[in-house]
Design a protein around this motif. Structure first.
Motif, PDB file in Angstrom:
ATOM      1  N   LYS A  29       0.844  -1.191   0.000  1.00  0.00           N
ATOM      2  CA  LYS A  29       0.000   0.000   0.000  1.00  0.00           C
ATOM      3  C   LYS A  29       0.876   1.236   0.000  1.00  0.00           C
ATOM      4  N   VAL A  30       0.321   2.334  -0.459  1.00  0.00           N
ATOM      5  CA  VAL A  30       1.079   3.580  -0.429  1.00  0.00           C
ATOM      6  C   VAL A  30       1.092   4.133   0.987  1.00  0.00           C
ATOM      7  N   VAL A  31       2.051   4.994   1.251  1.00  0.00           N
ATOM      8  CA  VAL A  31       2.190   5.641   2.552  1.00  0.00           C
ATOM      9  C   VAL A  31       1.791   7.099   2.382  1.00  0.00           C
ATOM     10  N   HIS A  32       0.926   7.574   3.267  1.00  0.00           N
ATOM     11  CA  HIS A  32       0.391   8.926   3.209  1.00  0.00           C
ATOM     12  C   HIS A  32       1.013   9.803   4.294  1.00  0.00           C
ATOM     13  N   VAL A  33       1.029  11.108   4.062  1.00  0.00           N
ATOM     14  CA  VAL A  33       1.477  12.076   5.062  1.00  0.00           C
ATOM     15  C   VAL A  33       0.270  12.446   5.919  1.00  0.00           C
ATOM     16  N   ALA A  34       0.487  12.524   7.223  1.00  0.00           N
ATOM     17  CA  ALA A  34      -0.596  12.853   8.157  1.00  0.00           C
ATOM     18  C   ALA A  34      -1.076  14.287   7.947  1.00  0.00           C
ATOM     19  N   GLY A  35      -2.386  14.448   8.025  1.00  0.00           N
ATOM     20  CA  GLY A  35      -3.009  15.756   7.886  1.00  0.00           C
ATOM     21  C   GLY A  35      -3.790  16.112   9.130  1.00  0.00           C
ATOM     22  N   LEU A  59       9.012  11.131   7.684  1.00  0.00           N
ATOM     23  CA  LEU A  59       8.850  11.411   6.256  1.00  0.00           C
ATOM     24  C   LEU A  59      10.081  10.988   5.461  1.00  0.00           C
ATOM     25  N   GLU A  60      11.254  11.187   6.033  1.00  0.00           N
ATOM     26  CA  GLU A  60      12.494  10.837   5.342  1.00  0.00           C
ATOM     27  C   GLU A  60      12.676   9.327   5.220  1.00  0.00           C
ATOM     28  N   GLY A  61      12.032   8.555   6.083  1.00  0.00           N
ATOM     29  CA  GLY A  61      12.198   7.113   6.100  1.00  0.00           C
ATOM     30  C   GLY A  61      11.323   6.363   5.108  1.00  0.00           C
ATOM     31  N   VAL A  62      10.447   7.064   4.406  1.00  0.00           N
ATOM     32  CA  VAL A  62       9.540   6.404   3.466  1.00  0.00           C
ATOM     33  C   VAL A  62      10.190   6.338   2.082  1.00  0.00           C
ATOM     34  N   PRO A  63      10.371   5.140   1.542  1.00  0.00           N
ATOM     35  CA  PRO A  63      10.947   5.013   0.199  1.00  0.00           C
ATOM     36  C   PRO A  63      10.082   5.743  -0.839  1.00  0.00           C
ATOM     37  N   GLU A  64      10.721   6.359  -1.810  1.00  0.00           N
ATOM     38  CA  GLU A  64      10.001   7.155  -2.807  1.00  0.00           C
ATOM     39  C   GLU A  64       8.950   6.354  -3.564  1.00  0.00           C
ATOM     40  N   ARG A  67       5.450   6.291  -1.745  1.00  0.00           N
ATOM     41  CA  ARG A  67       4.861   7.555  -1.293  1.00  0.00           C
ATOM     42  C   ARG A  67       3.599   7.881  -2.081  1.00  0.00           C
ATOM     43  N   CYS A  68       2.549   8.317  -1.369  1.00  0.00           N
ATOM     44  CA  CYS A  68       1.311   8.744  -2.015  1.00  0.00           C
ATOM     45  C   CYS A  68       1.621   9.935  -2.915  1.00  0.00           C
ATOM     46  N   GLN A  69       1.037   9.926  -4.095  1.00  0.00           N
ATOM     47  CA  GLN A  69       1.241  11.019  -5.039  1.00  0.00           C
ATOM     48  C   GLN A  69       0.005  11.889  -5.196  1.00  0.00           C
ATOM     49  N   GLY A  70      -0.951  11.748  -4.253  1.00  0.00           N
ATOM     50  CA  GLY A  70      -2.103  12.644  -4.232  1.00  0.00           C
ATOM     51  C   GLY A  70      -1.633  14.056  -3.906  1.00  0.00           C
ATOM     52  N   SER A  71      -2.366  15.053  -4.325  1.00  0.00           N
ATOM     53  CA  SER A  71      -1.926  16.446  -4.237  1.00  0.00           C
ATOM     54  C   SER A  71      -1.402  16.859  -2.865  1.00  0.00           C
ATOM     55  N   GLY A  72      -2.142  16.659  -1.817  1.00  0.00           N
ATOM     56  CA  GLY A  72      -1.710  17.100  -0.492  1.00  0.00           C
ATOM     57  C   GLY A  72      -0.491  16.367   0.015  1.00  0.00           C
ATOM     58  N   CYS A  73      -0.469  15.052  -0.169  1.00  0.00           N
ATOM     59  CA  CYS A  73       0.680  14.258   0.279  1.00  0.00           C
ATOM     60  C   CYS A  73       1.917  14.582  -0.543  1.00  0.00           C
ATOM     61  N   ARG A  74       1.779  14.635  -1.866  1.00  0.00           N
ATOM     62  CA  ARG A  74       2.918  14.881  -2.749  1.00  0.00           C
ATOM     63  C   ARG A  74       3.645  16.173  -2.379  1.00  0.00           C
ATOM     64  N   GLN A  75       2.909  17.203  -2.033  1.00  0.00           N
ATOM     65  CA  GLN A  75       3.513  18.486  -1.693  1.00  0.00           C
ATOM     66  C   GLN A  75       4.241  18.463  -0.352  1.00  0.00           C
TER      67      GLN A  75
END
Length: 91
Positions: A29-35, A59-64, A67-75
């Motif tokens: 599964k993809v990994v998302h950034v917490a909001g 955030l630095e520990g998540v392999p590229e 990583r989720c590429q949805g707008s909010g996470c990608r930024q």
């Protein structure tokens, strides 16, 4: 997997699938950034998922590649540093 020391730092996680009858556990599964927090838990910055807070990543520990590429996470992902063949680091 790297876990964060405190919840004050930005963190990431996979979605929380605990309420599904038969969650898909066969594929990565993809990994998302917490909001923002929500009624059901911590939402991802892309707004797609409630996150599983049991396994938090820095955030630095998540392999590229996961990583989720949805707008909010990608930024929110840190910019990867690439090393040139001459040994210098380039953003």
């Amino acid at each position: 997997m790297a876990t964060t020391e405190t919840a004050d730092e930005p963190w990431a996680a996979q979605r929380d699938a605990s309420w599904y009858n038969r969650p898909n556990t066969r594929t990565d599964k993809v990994v998302h950034v917490a909001g923002k927090p929500s009624l059901y838990g911590q939402m991802s910055r892309c707004g797609r998922s409630v996150l599983n807070e049991d396994l938090m990543w820095s955030l630095e520990g998540v392999p590229e590649h996961v990583r989720c590429q949805g707008s909010g996470c990608r930024q929110a992902w840190p910019v990867a540093t690439r090393t040139a063949s001459d040994g210098r680091h380039h953003p």
